[in-house]
Design a protein around this motif. Sequence first.
Motif, PDB file in Angstrom:
ATOM      1  N   VAL A 243       0.862  -1.181   0.000  1.00 22.63           N
ATOM      2  CA  VAL A 243       0.000   0.000   0.000  1.00 22.63           C
ATOM      3  C   VAL A 243       0.895   1.227   0.000  1.00 22.63           C
ATOM      4  O   VAL A 243       1.737   1.390   0.885  1.00 22.63           O
ATOM      5  CB  VAL A 243      -0.922   0.024   1.232  1.00 22.63           C
ATOM      6  N   ALA A 244       0.713   2.095  -0.998  1.00 19.01           N
ATOM      7  CA  ALA A 244       1.518   3.319  -1.104  1.00 19.01           C
ATOM      8  C   ALA A 244       0.613   4.535  -1.092  1.00 19.01           C
ATOM      9  O   ALA A 244      -0.342   4.617  -1.887  1.00 19.01           O
ATOM     10  CB  ALA A 244       2.352   3.293  -2.383  1.00 19.01           C
ATOM     11  N   VAL A 245       0.894   5.460  -0.190  1.00 21.52           N
ATOM     12  CA  VAL A 245       0.213   6.751  -0.155  1.00 21.52           C
ATOM     13  C   VAL A 245       1.137   7.766  -0.798  1.00 21.52           C
ATOM     14  O   VAL A 245       2.302   7.888  -0.415  1.00 21.52           O
ATOM     15  CB  VAL A 245      -0.116   7.176   1.295  1.00 21.52           C
ATOM     16  N   THR A 246       0.646   8.488  -1.779  1.00 22.56           N
ATOM     17  CA  THR A 246       1.500   9.408  -2.512  1.00 22.56           C
ATOM     18  C   THR A 246       0.796  10.725  -2.770  1.00 22.56           C
ATOM     19  O   THR A 246      -0.426  10.778  -2.873  1.00 22.56           O
ATOM     20  CB  THR A 246       1.967   8.750  -3.842  1.00 22.56           C
ATOM     21  N   ALA A 247       1.595  11.781  -2.839  1.00 24.17           N
ATOM     22  CA  ALA A 247       1.067  13.124  -3.137  1.00 24.17           C
ATOM     23  C   ALA A 247       2.203  13.939  -3.725  1.00 24.17           C
ATOM     24  O   ALA A 247       3.381  13.570  -3.594  1.00 24.17           O
ATOM     25  CB  ALA A 247       0.524  13.784  -1.869  1.00 24.17           C
ATOM     26  N   VAL A 248       1.867  15.046  -4.374  1.00 26.55           N
ATOM     27  CA  VAL A 248       2.897  15.905  -4.960  1.00 26.55           C
ATOM     28  C   VAL A 248       2.797  17.303  -4.349  1.00 26.55           C
ATOM     29  O   VAL A 248       1.735  17.713  -3.879  1.00 26.55           O
ATOM     30  CB  VAL A 248       2.766  15.979  -6.493  1.00 26.55           C
ATOM     31  N   THR A 249       3.933  17.991  -4.364  1.00 26.06           N
ATOM     32  CA  THR A 249       3.943  19.339  -3.812  1.00 26.06           C
ATOM     33  C   THR A 249       3.057  20.242  -4.647  1.00 26.06           C
ATOM     34  O   THR A 249       2.991  20.145  -5.868  1.00 26.06           O
ATOM     35  CB  THR A 249       5.371  19.906  -3.772  1.00 26.06           C
ATOM     36  N   ALA A 250       2.370  21.117  -3.941  1.00 26.88           N
ATOM     37  CA  ALA A 250       1.397  21.983  -4.608  1.00 26.88           C
ATOM     38  C   ALA A 250       2.071  23.068  -5.440  1.00 26.88           C
ATOM     39  O   ALA A 250       1.463  23.610  -6.374  1.00 26.88           O
ATOM     40  CB  ALA A 250       0.473  22.600  -3.568  1.00 26.88           C
TER      41      ALA A 250
END
Length: 251
Positions: A243-250
Motif C-alpha cells: 500500500v503506497a500513499v502518494t502526493a505531490v507538492t502543490a
Amino acid sequence: MPTTPGPRRIAQSFGADAARYDRARPRYPAALISRLAASGREVLDVGTGTGIVARQLRDAGCRVLGVEPDPRMAEAARGHGLTVEEARFEEWDPAGRTFDTVVAGQTWHWVDPAAGSAQAARVLRPGGRLALFWNAYRPPAELAAALGEVYRRVAPSLPFDPWQVADPYATVAEKTIAGIGPEFTAAEVWRYEWEHEYTREEWLDLVPTAGGHTLLPPAELSALIDGLGEVTGERFTMPYTTVAVTAVTAG
C-alpha cells in the motif's frame, strides 16, 4: 504485569539484529520501484534502515540519500555503499538540499505526521513526490487463524496481534492521507498485489524482525518461534499487498 513498550522503544528495536532485518525483510514490488524512479532520480529515503528501499531505487538508476535515526541500521546501510545521515527526519538538517522524491518504506508511522509532512515539503522540488508505503501480509484465513492463536497463547506481552485484521495498513493509509499537509495535492493510494514463497526456516527468520518482537523476553520469543513453526508448512506462499500513499507538492 509486563510493561507494554512505547512506540519509540519499538521503533528503536529493529537495529538489535540489523543483519537479520536486512536478510529477512521482504523487498518491494518492481512496479512500485519503477514508478518511483520515473518521478525523478534524486531521492531522499526516510528511515532508510539497512537500505532495502534505497538499494532497489539505486538499482533503478536513482541517486539516494538515506536519513536514519538508529546508528546500527545506518552502519548496515553504509556497508551496502549507501550514503546515510543519522537523525530523526523531523529534526534532520537538509542544508539547502532538495530532491525529486521523498520515500518512506515501512517507516512513516514512526514519524510525527505534521512535522514530517512539513519537512518533506521543504526538501521537495516543485512538483516533487512524497511516497509512503508498507508491505502487508495477507495470509489465507486458515493460516492467519493458526498464527494468531499462537501469538495469543505464547506471546501475551506483545503489544499487538499482527493477525488481528485482514488489511492492517488500510487504516494507516487513511490516517496518512489525513496527515499530509496543505503543501501537498493530488493524494492517492497505489496498491500492488504480489506473492512470495517461503520455506519454514525463512518465515521463522522473518518473524523476529516485526516491531516489538525483539523486546519480548527471550523465553517468550523462543516459544513464539517454536509455536509458529508447528503451524507453518515446510514451504508455503504468502500473499502480500503493498500500500503506497502518494502526493505531490502543490508548488
